[in-house]
Write a protein that holds these residues in place. Structure first.
Motif, mmCIF file in Angstrom:
data_model
loop_
_atom_site.group_PDB
_atom_site.id
_atom_site.type_symbol
_atom_site.label_atom_id
_atom_site.label_comp_id
_atom_site.label_asym_id
_atom_site.label_seq_id
_atom_site.Cartn_x
_atom_site.Cartn_y
_atom_site.Cartn_z
ATOM 1 N N LEU A 156 0.870 -1.208 0.024
ATOM 2 C CA LEU A 156 0.183 -0.097 -0.074
ATOM 3 C C LEU A 156 0.699 1.120 -0.212
ATOM 4 C CD1 LEU A 156 -2.985 0.619 0.096
ATOM 5 C CD2 LEU A 156 -2.941 1.322 2.573
ATOM 6 N N LYS A 157 0.502 2.059 -0.927
ATOM 7 C CA LYS A 157 1.334 3.408 -0.830
ATOM 8 C C LYS A 157 1.313 4.123 0.255
ATOM 9 C CE LYS A 157 0.888 4.100 -5.862
ATOM 10 N NZ LYS A 157 0.083 4.868 -7.125
ATOM 11 N N GLY A 158 2.225 4.953 0.512
ATOM 12 C CA GLY A 158 2.216 5.831 1.841
ATOM 13 C C GLY A 158 1.134 6.910 1.821
ATOM 14 N N ASP A 159 0.799 7.319 0.731
ATOM 15 C CA ASP A 159 -0.412 8.423 0.444
ATOM 16 C C ASP A 159 -1.319 7.677 -0.575
ATOM 17 O OD1 ASP A 159 -2.076 10.530 0.604
ATOM 18 O OD2 ASP A 159 -0.640 11.653 -1.022
ATOM 19 N N VAL A 160 -2.548 7.343 0.116
ATOM 20 C CA VAL A 160 -3.693 7.175 -0.616
ATOM 21 C C VAL A 160 -4.988 8.131 -0.781
ATOM 22 C CG1 VAL A 160 -3.087 4.508 -0.014
ATOM 23 C CG2 VAL A 160 -4.782 5.708 1.481
ATOM 24 N N SER A 161 -4.501 9.287 -0.598
ATOM 25 C CA SER A 161 -5.714 10.302 -0.940
ATOM 26 C C SER A 161 -6.021 10.248 -2.095
ATOM 27 C CB SER A 161 -4.881 11.616 -0.513
ATOM 28 O OG SER A 161 -4.466 11.621 0.775
ATOM 29 N N PHE A 162 -7.319 10.703 -2.343
ATOM 30 C CA PHE A 162 -7.814 10.969 -3.670
ATOM 31 C C PHE A 162 -9.288 11.800 -3.474
ATOM 32 C CE2 PHE A 162 -10.504 7.601 -1.608
ATOM 33 C CZ PHE A 162 -11.716 7.667 -2.162
ATOM 34 N N TYR A 163 -9.948 11.940 -4.661
ATOM 35 C CA TYR A 163 -11.227 12.646 -4.593
ATOM 36 C C TYR A 163 -12.054 12.185 -5.632
ATOM 37 C CZ TYR A 163 -10.130 14.777 -9.277
ATOM 38 O OH TYR A 163 -10.029 14.679 -10.695
ATOM 39 N N GLU A 164 -13.430 12.438 -5.413
ATOM 40 C CA GLU A 164 -14.592 12.015 -6.168
ATOM 41 C C GLU A 164 -15.462 13.083 -6.583
ATOM 42 O OE1 GLU A 164 -15.690 7.226 -4.986
ATOM 43 O OE2 GLU A 164 -16.073 8.801 -3.462
ATOM 44 N N VAL A 165 -16.075 13.067 -7.490
ATOM 45 C CA VAL A 165 -17.301 13.987 -7.885
ATOM 46 C C VAL A 165 -18.374 13.042 -7.944
ATOM 47 C CG1 VAL A 165 -15.842 15.576 -9.368
ATOM 48 C CG2 VAL A 165 -16.926 13.557 -10.207
ATOM 49 N N TYR A 166 -19.541 13.767 -7.470
ATOM 50 C CA TYR A 166 -20.661 13.289 -7.331
ATOM 51 C C TYR A 166 -21.975 13.737 -7.510
ATOM 52 C CZ TYR A 166 -20.821 15.760 -2.892
ATOM 53 O OH TYR A 166 -20.848 16.786 -1.999
ATOM 54 N N GLY A 167 -22.936 12.969 -7.868
ATOM 55 C CA GLY A 167 -24.489 13.555 -7.901
ATOM 56 C C GLY A 167 -25.475 12.658 -7.209
ATOM 57 N N LYS A 168 -26.508 13.393 -6.438
ATOM 58 C CA LYS A 168 -27.259 12.501 -5.622
ATOM 59 C C LYS A 168 -28.544 12.913 -5.959
ATOM 60 C CE LYS A 168 -24.069 12.287 -1.765
ATOM 61 N NZ LYS A 168 -23.997 12.438 -0.150
ATOM 62 N N VAL A 169 -29.600 12.022 -5.912
ATOM 63 C CA VAL A 169 -30.900 12.537 -6.139
ATOM 64 C C VAL A 169 -31.852 11.585 -5.214
ATOM 65 C CG1 VAL A 169 -31.392 10.764 -7.843
ATOM 66 C CG2 VAL A 169 -32.867 12.733 -7.742
ATOM 67 N N ASN A 170 -32.881 12.629 -4.611
ATOM 68 C CA ASN A 170 -33.736 11.893 -3.507
ATOM 69 C C ASN A 170 -35.263 12.374 -3.673
ATOM 70 O OD1 ASN A 170 -33.772 10.177 -1.034
ATOM 71 N ND2 ASN A 170 -35.225 12.029 -0.612
ATOM 72 N N TYR A 171 -36.241 11.480 -3.818
ATOM 73 C CA TYR A 171 -37.613 11.900 -3.998
ATOM 74 C C TYR A 171 -38.263 11.404 -2.939
ATOM 75 C CZ TYR A 171 -42.154 12.764 -6.194
ATOM 76 O OH TYR A 171 -43.060 13.271 -6.402
ATOM 77 N N THR A 172 -39.129 12.449 -2.149
ATOM 78 C CA THR A 172 -39.717 12.108 -0.966
ATOM 79 C C THR A 172 -41.314 11.931 -1.527
ATOM 80 O OG1 THR A 172 -38.325 13.467 0.373
ATOM 81 C CG2 THR A 172 -40.664 12.963 1.176
ATOM 82 N N PHE A 173 -41.821 10.815 -1.310
ATOM 83 C CA PHE A 173 -43.173 10.529 -1.900
ATOM 84 C C PHE A 173 -44.206 10.994 -0.859
ATOM 85 C CE2 PHE A 173 -40.455 7.251 -3.843
ATOM 86 C CZ PHE A 173 -40.998 7.106 -5.439
ATOM 87 N N ASN A 174 -44.052 10.942 0.462
ATOM 88 C CA ASN A 174 -44.973 11.336 1.537
ATOM 89 C C ASN A 174 -44.085 11.514 2.865
ATOM 90 O OD1 ASN A 174 -44.651 8.553 2.177
ATOM 91 N ND2 ASN A 174 -46.329 8.227 1.026
ATOM 92 N N ASP A 175 -44.648 11.508 3.769
ATOM 93 C CA ASP A 175 -44.170 11.639 5.055
ATOM 94 C C ASP A 175 -43.195 10.216 5.603
ATOM 95 O OD1 ASP A 175 -44.751 14.379 5.261
ATOM 96 O OD2 ASP A 175 -46.585 13.912 6.637
ATOM 97 N N TYR A 176 -43.535 9.285 4.839
ATOM 98 C CA TYR A 176 -43.196 8.042 5.602
ATOM 99 C C TYR A 176 -42.023 7.354 4.407
ATOM 100 C CZ TYR A 176 -47.462 9.126 8.074
ATOM 101 O OH TYR A 176 -48.304 9.607 8.860
ATOM 102 N N PHE A 177 -42.202 7.735 3.322
ATOM 103 C CA PHE A 177 -41.272 6.668 2.366
ATOM 104 C C PHE A 177 -40.399 7.613 1.236
ATOM 105 C CE2 PHE A 177 -40.935 4.177 -1.465
ATOM 106 C CZ PHE A 177 -39.977 3.533 -1.145
ATOM 107 N N ALA A 178 -39.277 7.341 1.004
ATOM 108 C CA ALA A 178 -38.397 8.169 0.180
ATOM 109 C C ALA A 178 -37.447 7.136 -0.720
ATOM 110 C CB ALA A 178 -37.569 9.202 0.856
#
Length: 329
Positions: A156-178
């Motif tokens: 394992l390398k001494g430095d394993v730092s990295f980055y990610e770009v991301y996209g998320k989506v969430n839909y709330t159908f009602n007070d109880y389910f998403a």
């Protein structure tokens, strides 16, 4: 009589006019209340302790306890558009003995009614790591004086730092389910030279507020199913005898988790099961597990037969506290 009546009527009208005038004058000179100004700024922060820090189905803490904390300033451009940036940290246990995981991130969260999005970039920093190189037939050696060789010959390398770009989506159908979906991409996952793409779907079922009566306790059930795609590493991880000098092609894998949670005010207790379909052999090749044992776990990218348990079924209990400054006012 008519004169008297007229006089009384005139007085009555005059009194009425006088009252109206007084009321009008009062309205004109009464100072209006100052408008309530809501600051567009807010800050979220929190901390947690977990029995095991698991990231996409793989322990980051050698299946031991981990503590974490974060700090996230937010700016609301309008009620439906938020900018944010944050910093966090967590205790880990990596093969290279990195001191901790430090997270830095920033993004934007637009919402359209029940549909919420989140786009940003996330950096994972692992300071204090020590290069570990088994020198398996052609891999690059660590700098002189920094090398640490494991019995399993994992690297394992001494430095394993990295980055990610991301996209998320969430839909709330009602007070109880998403339900939601996530996609993350890194051109250099764990600084290995291999690109990585992770995609998942999520679901959350929240119990009615009266489920526990008037106790103030809330509850939910949630889960996630995801897949991690990984590319080919650089020559540091090459196994020249078996694969040639250009690195190893990490195995893609599926991961999942399901759990229940209980909330009370700012506190959340989450109890979760997590798993992957990575074999012990491919898990060892990917993680460089410093606790790997000789189990006869062979694969094209793990010819030594050492196997890792870091990717197997795992249970996580996590207690966290999360709050915003706006909620404290």
């Amino acid at each position: 009589m008519k004169k008297v009546s007229l006089s009384v009527a005139a007085v009555t009208v005059a009194m009425g006019l006088g009252s109206a005038s007084a009321a009008d004058l009062g309205k004109v000179y009464t100072k209006a209340p100052a408008p309530i100004v809501v600051s567009p700024w807010d800050v979220a922060f929190g901390a947690s302790i977990a029995s095991n820090y698991v990231f996409r189905g793989i322990t980051q803490s050698n299946k031991n306890a981990s503590v974490a904390a974060y700090f996230e300033p937010r700016y609301n451009i309008n009620p439906n558009l938020q900018l944010y940036a944050g910093v966090g940290g967590a205790s880990i246990s990596f093969t290279n003995r990195a001191a901790a995981e430090i997270d830095v991130y920033a993004g934007i969260r637009p919402t359209f009614g029940a549909l919420a999005f989140d786009f940003g970039v996330f950096g994972y920093l692992y300071p204090g790591g020590q290069c570990t190189d088994g020198q398996l037939g052609g891999g690059l050696v660590c700098p002189v004086g920094a090398n640490a060789v494991l019995p399993s010959l994992n690297a394992l390398k001494g430095d394993v730092s990295f980055y990610e770009v991301y996209g998320k989506v969430n839909y709330t159908f009602n007070d109880y389910f998403a339900m939601g979906g996530n996609v993350f991409y890194s051109p250099n996952f764990l600084n290995s030279g291999a690109d990585g793409t992770y995609a998942s779907i999520t679901g959350k079922l929240t119990a009615p507020g009266t489920f526990f009566g008037t106790s103030g306790i809330g509850a939910y059930v949630s889960g996630e199913f995801g897949r991690q795609w990984l590319g080919t590493t650089d020559s540091f991880y090459s196994l020249a005898i078996a694969l040639g000098p250009n690195g190893i092609d990490y195995a893609d894998y599926n991961t999942w988790n399901v759990g229940v949670g209980f909330t009370y005010k700012v506190f959340t207790l989450d109890l979760r099961y997590s798993g992957t379909d990575l074999s012990k052999a491919n898990c060892n090749a990917f993680t460089g597990d410093f606790t790997a044992q000789q189990t006869g776990s062979f694969s094209p990218i793990n010819p030594g037969g050492f196997g890792s348990k870091w990717c197997g079924d795992q249970f996580i209990a996590k207690l966290s506290a999360d709050v915003t400054l706006g909620a404290l006012k």
